[in-house]
Design a protein around this motif. Structure first.
Motif, PDB file in Angstrom:
ATOM      1  N   VAL A 361       0.854  -1.188   0.000  1.00  0.00           N
ATOM      2  CA  VAL A 361       0.000   0.000   0.000  1.00  0.00           C
ATOM      3  C   VAL A 361       0.890   1.239   0.000  1.00  0.00           C
ATOM      4  CG1 VAL A 361      -1.804   1.282   1.208  1.00  0.00           C
ATOM      5  CG2 VAL A 361      -1.817  -1.227   1.244  1.00  0.00           C
ATOM      6  N   ALA A 362       0.879   1.987  -1.093  1.00  0.00           N
ATOM      7  CA  ALA A 362       1.678   3.210  -1.218  1.00  0.00           C
ATOM      8  C   ALA A 362       0.780   4.417  -0.948  1.00  0.00           C
ATOM      9  CB  ALA A 362       2.308   3.305  -2.598  1.00  0.00           C
ATOM     10  N   VAL A 363       1.152   5.200   0.061  1.00  0.00           N
ATOM     11  CA  VAL A 363       0.368   6.367   0.470  1.00  0.00           C
ATOM     12  C   VAL A 363       1.279   7.594   0.414  1.00  0.00           C
ATOM     13  CG1 VAL A 363      -1.015   7.419   2.295  1.00  0.00           C
ATOM     14  CG2 VAL A 363      -1.061   4.928   1.970  1.00  0.00           C
ATOM     15  N   PRO A 364       1.246   8.357  -0.667  1.00  0.00           N
ATOM     16  CA  PRO A 364       2.122   9.534  -0.765  1.00  0.00           C
ATOM     17  C   PRO A 364       1.736  10.592   0.263  1.00  0.00           C
ATOM     18  CG  PRO A 364       0.616   9.441  -2.633  1.00  0.00           C
ATOM     19  CD  PRO A 364       0.447   8.165  -1.895  1.00  0.00           C
ATOM     20  N   ALA A 365       2.741  11.097   0.963  1.00  0.00           N
ATOM     21  CA  ALA A 365       2.500  11.999   2.087  1.00  0.00           C
ATOM     22  C   ALA A 365       1.954  13.353   1.658  1.00  0.00           C
ATOM     23  CB  ALA A 365       3.789  12.185   2.888  1.00  0.00           C
ATOM     24  N   ARG A 366       2.235  13.776   0.418  1.00  0.00           N
ATOM     25  CA  ARG A 366       1.812  15.108  -0.022  1.00  0.00           C
ATOM     26  C   ARG A 366       0.659  15.043  -1.024  1.00  0.00           C
ATOM     27  NH1 ARG A 366       7.582  15.829  -0.386  1.00  0.00           N
ATOM     28  NH2 ARG A 366       7.472  15.875  -2.668  1.00  0.00           N
ATOM     29  N   ASP A 367      -0.136  14.008  -0.916  1.00  0.00           N
ATOM     30  CA  ASP A 367      -1.239  13.785  -1.850  1.00  0.00           C
ATOM     31  C   ASP A 367      -2.407  14.714  -1.510  1.00  0.00           C
ATOM     32  OD1 ASP A 367      -3.186  12.777  -3.560  1.00  0.00           O
ATOM     33  OD2 ASP A 367      -2.550  10.706  -3.269  1.00  0.00           O
ATOM     34  N   ARG A 368      -2.809  15.564  -2.472  1.00  0.00           N
ATOM     35  CA  ARG A 368      -3.965  16.439  -2.282  1.00  0.00           C
ATOM     36  C   ARG A 368      -5.232  15.860  -2.903  1.00  0.00           C
ATOM     37  NH1 ARG A 368      -1.753  22.630  -3.397  1.00  0.00           N
ATOM     38  NH2 ARG A 368      -0.122  22.650  -1.795  1.00  0.00           N
ATOM     39  N   ILE A 369      -5.068  14.904  -3.802  1.00  0.00           N
ATOM     40  CA  ILE A 369      -6.226  14.305  -4.456  1.00  0.00           C
ATOM     41  C   ILE A 369      -6.804  13.189  -3.587  1.00  0.00           C
ATOM     42  CG2 ILE A 369      -6.998  13.035  -6.499  1.00  0.00           C
ATOM     43  CD1 ILE A 369      -4.826  14.515  -8.074  1.00  0.00           C
ATOM     44  N   VAL A 370      -5.940  12.324  -3.077  1.00  0.00           N
ATOM     45  CA  VAL A 370      -6.335  11.283  -2.132  1.00  0.00           C
ATOM     46  C   VAL A 370      -5.561  11.540  -0.838  1.00  0.00           C
ATOM     47  CG1 VAL A 370      -6.393   8.813  -1.633  1.00  0.00           C
ATOM     48  CG2 VAL A 370      -6.775   9.620  -3.973  1.00  0.00           C
TER      49      VAL A 370
END
Length: 422
Positions: A361-370
């Motif tokens: 599970v990849a969760v980008p820390a600077r994601d504004r869309i998700v």
């Protein structure tokens, strides 16, 4: 600043974006006019401002007057000048983007399977160390080539060159048949048949499903429906809890659904420009900010070309079948059905906690869309899931200049570590 950077150079307009252009220009106009109007009332605060906001305005205005030798008109004048400068840079950035000569020229790989408007693209396997077959599942509302954007910006080709058998599902433009599809039709129908076609290939009896953004939700449901074909899951910036970050915003999007019905009635789908409006609501001022930044770049630089490549993809959207749009807006955003355990595909609840397979599970820390708060729950729900949290944004993690370090290599190492890899 040169005339070319300012966007005053003459040349043919090669693009229509950013879409919808009128909305972005109106947002910029609204921001400028409201800033100027508010500055004229800064000494007392704008009607309806909280005490704290009014006090901040007074402090800023006082600092501006002091910097200008005590002149009371200094702050409004400074705001006007800044607003005009920002508007000039926005227009310059849009003009430069629309005239930029870069074009995507990567040829498509061979087609392994087709159904309706959907294709399964086969990137094959390079000479690197072996890995399993990876079937990449993109969102339904964006073109699949974000995962094969340009030379040096293609996750699919990077993994294939490293020895992974890479297949990319290209949903295509929804035709007459697809415009009547529900999420069940896409998942239990088309995606499941693409998965079976992938597993019919030599040495590919089971594959890893890799879902990007909305595609991750589709991949979770497909893995639950056909577990015998799935060797693992890679969920990349995949939302799950739609109320975790900002429930009010999610409910606002859901309440927009009835207003979109007339547009969907015309062609059986939610048009691209209306989808772009919904995305803009997630970050109303973000488009203007990035185009102002683009105006300052040397237009022959790699950063400028990368900006154009990503913006071309963003503006090359796909309509969303009306039944799916209703399910997403009312079910996902309104009722938070996935996190609530009430989302059903083919009549069965989608329950990630019941999955018994390796998961990344990849969760980008600077994601504004998700927002990360929306994506992280999947790692907690799926037993033994590996949580990877790169310092990147939603799109940058997949196709940006730092994507290889942020996602591609960590995903490759996880794939290589799977038991019984091909």
């Amino acid at each position: 600043m040169t005339a070319t950077v300012l966007g005053t150079a003459r040349g043919p307009l090669l693009r229509r974006g950013p879409r919808p252009l009128l909305m972005h220009l109106m947002l910029a106009m609204l921001k400028s006019s409201s800033s100027v109007t508010a500055s004229l009332n800064s000494s007392a605060g704008w009607p309806g401002w909280s005490g704290a906001a009014a006090e901040r305005a007074r402090v800023i205005a006082a600092a501006a007057r002091e910097a200008a030798g005590g002149r009371p008109e200094a702050f409004p004048q400074a705001v006007v000048m800044e607003a005009l400068q920002q508007d000039r840079e926005l227009v310059a950035g849009i003009a430069a983007y629309r005239r930029h000569p870069w074009r995507r020229e990567l040829p498509d790989p061979p087609v392994l399977w087709t159904e309706g408007e959907t294709r399964l693209l086969d990137f094959g396997r390079g000479r690197g160390r072996g890995g399993p077959t990876l079937l990449l599942v993109p969102s339904l509302v964006n073109r699949a080539y974000i995962l094969d954007l340009a030379p040096g910006r293609s996750m699919a080709r990077f993994l294939a060159d490293a020895g992974v058998r890479v297949l990319l599902l290209d949903w295509g433009w929804p035709g007459e048949v697809e415009r009547s599809f529900t999420l069940t039709d896409y998942i239990a129908g088309r995606l499941s048949r693409a998965l079976q076609a992938a597993c019919a290939q030599p040495r590919s009896s089971r594959v890893v499903l890799g879902g990007y953004c909305m595609g991750g939700l589709l991949a979770v449901a497909a893995a639950q429906g056909l577990p015998r074909y799935v060797a693992g899951l890679a969920l990349l910036a995949t939302p799950w809890d739609f109320h975790a970050d900002d429930p009010d915003r999610a409910h606002t999007l859901a309440r927009l659904a009835p207003l979109l019905e007339p547009a969907m009635a015309i062609g059986g789908a939610l048009p691209v420009d209306l989808l772009q409006v919904l995305f803009a609501l997630l970050d109303p001022w973000g488009i203007a900010s990035k185009y102002r930044g683009f105006a300052r770049l040397p237009q022959d630089s790699e950063r400028a070309r990368q900006f154009v490549a990503l913006e071309d993809w963003l503006n090359d959207g796909v309509p969303l079948a009306a039944p799916v749009a209703r399910e997403c807006l009312q079910g996902w955003y309104g009722a938070n059905a996935p996190a609530a355990g009430t989302w059903r595909v083919a009549g069965l609840p989608v329950m990630p906690g019941r999955l018994d397979l390796p998961c990344f599970v990849a969760v980008p820390a600077r994601d504004r869309i998700v927002p990360p708060e929306s994506a992280r729950p999947l790692a907690a729900l799926i037993p033994g899931a590996v949580l990877h949290q790169p310092q990147a944004g939603h799109i940058g993690m997949a196709a940006g200049s730092g994507a290889e370090a942020a996602l591609w290599r960590p995903l490759l190492e996880w794939l290589r570590g799977l038991p019984g890899r091909a």
